[in-house]
Design a protein around this motif. Structure first.
Motif, PDB file in Angstrom:
ATOM      1  N   SER A  38       0.852  -1.205   0.000  1.00 58.99           N
ATOM      2  CA  SER A  38       0.000   0.000   0.000  1.00 58.99           C
ATOM      3  C   SER A  38       0.881   1.247   0.000  1.00 58.99           C
ATOM      4  CB  SER A  38      -0.850   0.065   1.269  1.00 58.99           C
ATOM      5  OG  SER A  38      -1.602  -1.083   1.443  1.00 58.99           O
ATOM      6  N   ALA A  39       0.225   2.392   0.086  1.00 57.96           N
ATOM      7  CA  ALA A  39       0.943   3.661   0.194  1.00 57.96           C
ATOM      8  C   ALA A  39       1.513   3.798   1.614  1.00 57.96           C
ATOM      9  CB  ALA A  39      -0.026   4.799  -0.103  1.00 57.96           C
ATOM     10  N   THR A  44      -2.516   8.053   1.400  1.00 57.07           N
ATOM     11  CA  THR A  44      -3.746   8.125   0.579  1.00 57.07           C
ATOM     12  C   THR A  44      -4.686   9.212   1.109  1.00 57.07           C
ATOM     13  OG1 THR A  44      -3.467   5.786   0.108  1.00 57.07           O
ATOM     14  CG2 THR A  44      -5.585   6.743  -0.480  1.00 57.07           C
ATOM     15  N   GLU A 123       0.896   4.500  -3.871  1.00 55.93           N
ATOM     16  CA  GLU A 123       1.402   3.133  -4.049  1.00 55.93           C
ATOM     17  C   GLU A 123       2.577   3.115  -5.038  1.00 55.93           C
ATOM     18  OE1 GLU A 123      -1.705   3.674  -3.237  1.00 55.93           O
ATOM     19  OE2 GLU A 123      -2.129   2.124  -1.743  1.00 55.93           O
ATOM     20  N   PHE A 186      -4.423  -1.754  -4.555  1.00 54.13           N
ATOM     21  CA  PHE A 186      -5.408  -0.663  -4.653  1.00 54.13           C
ATOM     22  C   PHE A 186      -5.685  -0.176  -6.079  1.00 54.13           C
ATOM     23  CE2 PHE A 186      -5.923   4.127  -3.533  1.00 54.13           C
ATOM     24  CZ  PHE A 186      -7.277   4.036  -3.312  1.00 54.13           C
ATOM     25  N   ARG A 200     -11.239   2.367  -1.122  1.00 53.16           N
ATOM     26  CA  ARG A 200     -10.302   2.534  -0.008  1.00 53.16           C
ATOM     27  C   ARG A 200     -10.065   1.191   0.680  1.00 53.16           C
ATOM     28  NH1 ARG A 200      -8.623   7.419   2.107  1.00 53.16           N
ATOM     29  NH2 ARG A 200      -7.081   6.011   2.983  1.00 53.16           N
ATOM     30  N   GLU A 201      -8.877   0.994   1.132  1.00 57.15           N
ATOM     31  CA  GLU A 201      -8.436  -0.249   1.796  1.00 57.15           C
ATOM     32  C   GLU A 201      -8.365  -1.426   0.816  1.00 57.15           C
ATOM     33  OE1 GLU A 201      -7.453  -0.416   5.026  1.00 57.15           O
ATOM     34  OE2 GLU A 201      -7.840   1.712   5.218  1.00 57.15           O
ATOM     35  N   GLY A 202      -8.360  -1.096  -0.502  1.00 56.12           N
ATOM     36  CA  GLY A 202      -8.482  -2.136  -1.519  1.00 56.12           C
ATOM     37  C   GLY A 202      -7.238  -2.977  -1.761  1.00 56.12           C
ATOM     38  N   SER A 203      -6.123  -2.679  -1.088  1.00 53.73           N
ATOM     39  CA  SER A 203      -4.906  -3.485  -1.323  1.00 53.73           C
ATOM     40  C   SER A 203      -5.086  -4.934  -0.899  1.00 53.73           C
ATOM     41  CB  SER A 203      -3.712  -2.904  -0.566  1.00 53.73           C
ATOM     42  OG  SER A 203      -3.423  -1.630  -1.048  1.00 53.73           O
TER      43      SER A 203
HETATM   44  N1  ASP Z   1      -3.668   3.057   0.188  1.00 53.36           N
HETATM   45  C1  ASP Z   1      -5.064   2.702   0.018  1.00 53.36           C
HETATM   46  C2  ASP Z   1      -5.883   3.233   1.197  1.00 53.36           C
HETATM   47  O1  ASP Z   1      -5.311   3.825   2.112  1.00 53.36           O
HETATM   48  C3  ASP Z   1      -5.291   1.257  -0.166  1.00 53.36           C
HETATM   49  C4  ASP Z   1      -4.971   0.379   1.042  1.00 53.36           C
HETATM   50  O2  ASP Z   1      -4.216   0.804   1.921  1.00 53.36           O
HETATM   51  O3  ASP Z   1      -5.458  -0.741   1.099  1.00 53.36           O
HETATM   52  O4  ASP Z   1      -7.081   3.104   1.183  1.00 53.36           O
END
Ligand code: ASP
Ligand code: ADP
Ligand code: MG
Length: 431
Positions: A38-39, A44, A123, A186, A200-203
């Protein structure tokens, strides 16, 4: 067989964390490995704020934010590589120049399109730095652009996977024990090459997609918690770790809002019976949680999930008309159009209760479209507590002393809606 690892923002938040990641991955040398990243930290969120500054034409704010983000990434590069960083520093600078260019090219376009052309830079930056650091640490590494692998439709900000095209692209990858592969979570792209994002949170979902397409031996999510607990250990002072859970139970927890795993993650893994392990990057020797087909341990412990920032909308037909199926169909149709999700729906003769995520613009759209035909009452700043496998005494303990604004119960799940102001900072699961 290939293993897929996923590391979130906390595991690479600064130079020390990236060094630690290098040591952890060093222990897996010689194993075919794909690493999804992820980032860094909260990048993000910072990129979303940058987007808002650009779209509201606050140029000074935009410039400040962009410079700060660039300085933060360059400081990490400096801390890792010192005076040897020349080439990498140039690559980071050119990614920021590209990001700036894209903001200027897309700022008058549709917001979701603009979002997706810029949000993935977190990312792209983090994987560039991490791949360089792994090479520096003696781990042969190949950087892959996830936009060449994860092919999607053009539903920006929540793109749907084109499984056939993605399987074909991923199938062409050379995965072996010689070189570790690093790619971004992501993000993806359309067949036409427009960048997209998976939500969001898609990693977590990205890692599951790759595991599926590679027929991976297993997928491991390295988190800042030593596995899946029966409640967020940061909010519940007596949460306990769960050693083993089924995909089906984990989907329930994620769907109801347990933030630890993205809900879309489980289906691709379940389809090929690929085990998912959730472990701590801080204590990598601990076993963590195993998630697979086996349901035997589900429900051994009651599980609690908090969803904050909820809004309750009470919808009444005028003139005491019934809230029949036709009206419910009409109301839920408006909900879908507004892009809102109802965590709890409860019907009565002349009312429908909807518990919704507080998304100001979407709520506004919903309220406006329903106000033509219905009377409405609205309450904000609410917290929804979902309990899986509860006992009666546990529910009594959790709801005691708090006004219950809405509730729902079935054989496996109970939900209560409270005023957030009535909820404790630290929750405790009663015996
Ligand atoms: N960087 C993205 C987010 O903060 C994806 C992830 O972290 O899963 O939503
Ligand atoms: P990542 O960035 O690696 O995806 P997340 O921050 O999304 O990590 O997920 C880890 C966080 O999830 C933990 O810090 C924890 O506070 C939170 N969390 C919420 N519910 C749970 C749960 N049931 N079990 C473990 N962690 C949970
Ligand atoms: Mg996450």
């Amino acid at each position: 067989m290939t293993k897929v690892f996923k590391f979130g923002g906390a595991s690479i938040k600064d130079a020390a964390a990236i060094r630690h990641l290098g040591e952890l991955l060093g222990g897996f040398r010689g194993h075919p490995l794909v690493v999804v990243i992820s980032a860094m930290g909260k990048t993000t969120n910072a990129l979303e704020a940058l987007l808002e500054a650009m779209r509201s034409d606050q140029q000074d704010d935009y410039r400040d934010r962009l410079e700060r983000l660039e300085a933060d990434h360059l400081a990490t590069v400096e801390a890792l590589f010192g005076s040897e960083a020349g080439d990498l520093r140039d690559r980071i600078r050119s990614l920021f120049a590209e990001l700036d260019q894209r903001h200027r090219a897309y700022c008058h376009e549709d917001r979701a399109l603009h979002y997706d052309q810029t949000i993935g830079y977190g990312e792209l930056l983090s994987t560039t730095i991490v791949a360089a650091w792994l090479e520096e640490s003696g781990i042969a590494t190949r950087w892959l652009d996830a936009r060449d692998l994860i092919i999607t439709d053009a539903s920006h900000q929540a793109a749907n996977i084109d499984w056939q095209a993605t399987a074909q692209r991923v199938g062409e990858l050379e995965v072996d024990s010689e070189k570790l592969l690093v790619t971004q979570g992501f993000i993806g792209s359309t067949r036409d090459g427009l960048s997209t994002s998976l939500g969001r949170e898609g990693s977590d979902f990205s890692a599951a997609i790759l595991a599926y397409c590679l027929d991976a031996e297993d997928a491991t999510f390295w988190k800042d918690v030593p596995g899946l607990f029966n409640a967020d250990p940061r909010r519940f002072d007596n949460a306990v770790p769960l050693a083993h859970l089924s995909y089906a139970e984990t989907i329930e927890l994620a769907w109801h809002g347990a933030k630890v795993i993205h809900p879309k993650t489980l289906a691709p893994l379940q389809r090929k019976s690929i085990p998912l392990v959730v472990r701590s990057f801080e204590t990598p020797d601990a076993a963590g949680s195993l998630i697979d087909d086996d349901t035997r341990n589900d429900g051994e412990h009651p599980a609690c999930i908090l969803s904050e920032g909820q809004t309750l909308l009470e919808v009444h037909p005028r003139d005491l008309a019934f809230m029949d199926e036709a009206r419910q169909y009409h109301i839920l149709g408006r909900l879908v159009e507004a892009g809102l999700h109802a965590e709890l729906i409860d019907g009565g003769a002349t009312r429908l209760l909807l518990c919704l995520d507080s998304h100001p613009a979407r709520l506004e759209q919903l309220v406006q479209s329903l106000s033509v035909d219905y009377d409405m009452a609205r309450q904000d700043d609410l917290t929804l507590l979902t309990v899986r496998h509860p006992s009666a005494s546990l529910l009594a303990g959790l709801s005691e002393g708090r006004e219950i604004l809405a509730e729902r119960r079935n054989a496996t799940t109970a939900q209560y809606l409270f005023h957030t102001r009535e909820c404790p900072e630290a929750w405790h699961i009663p015996e």
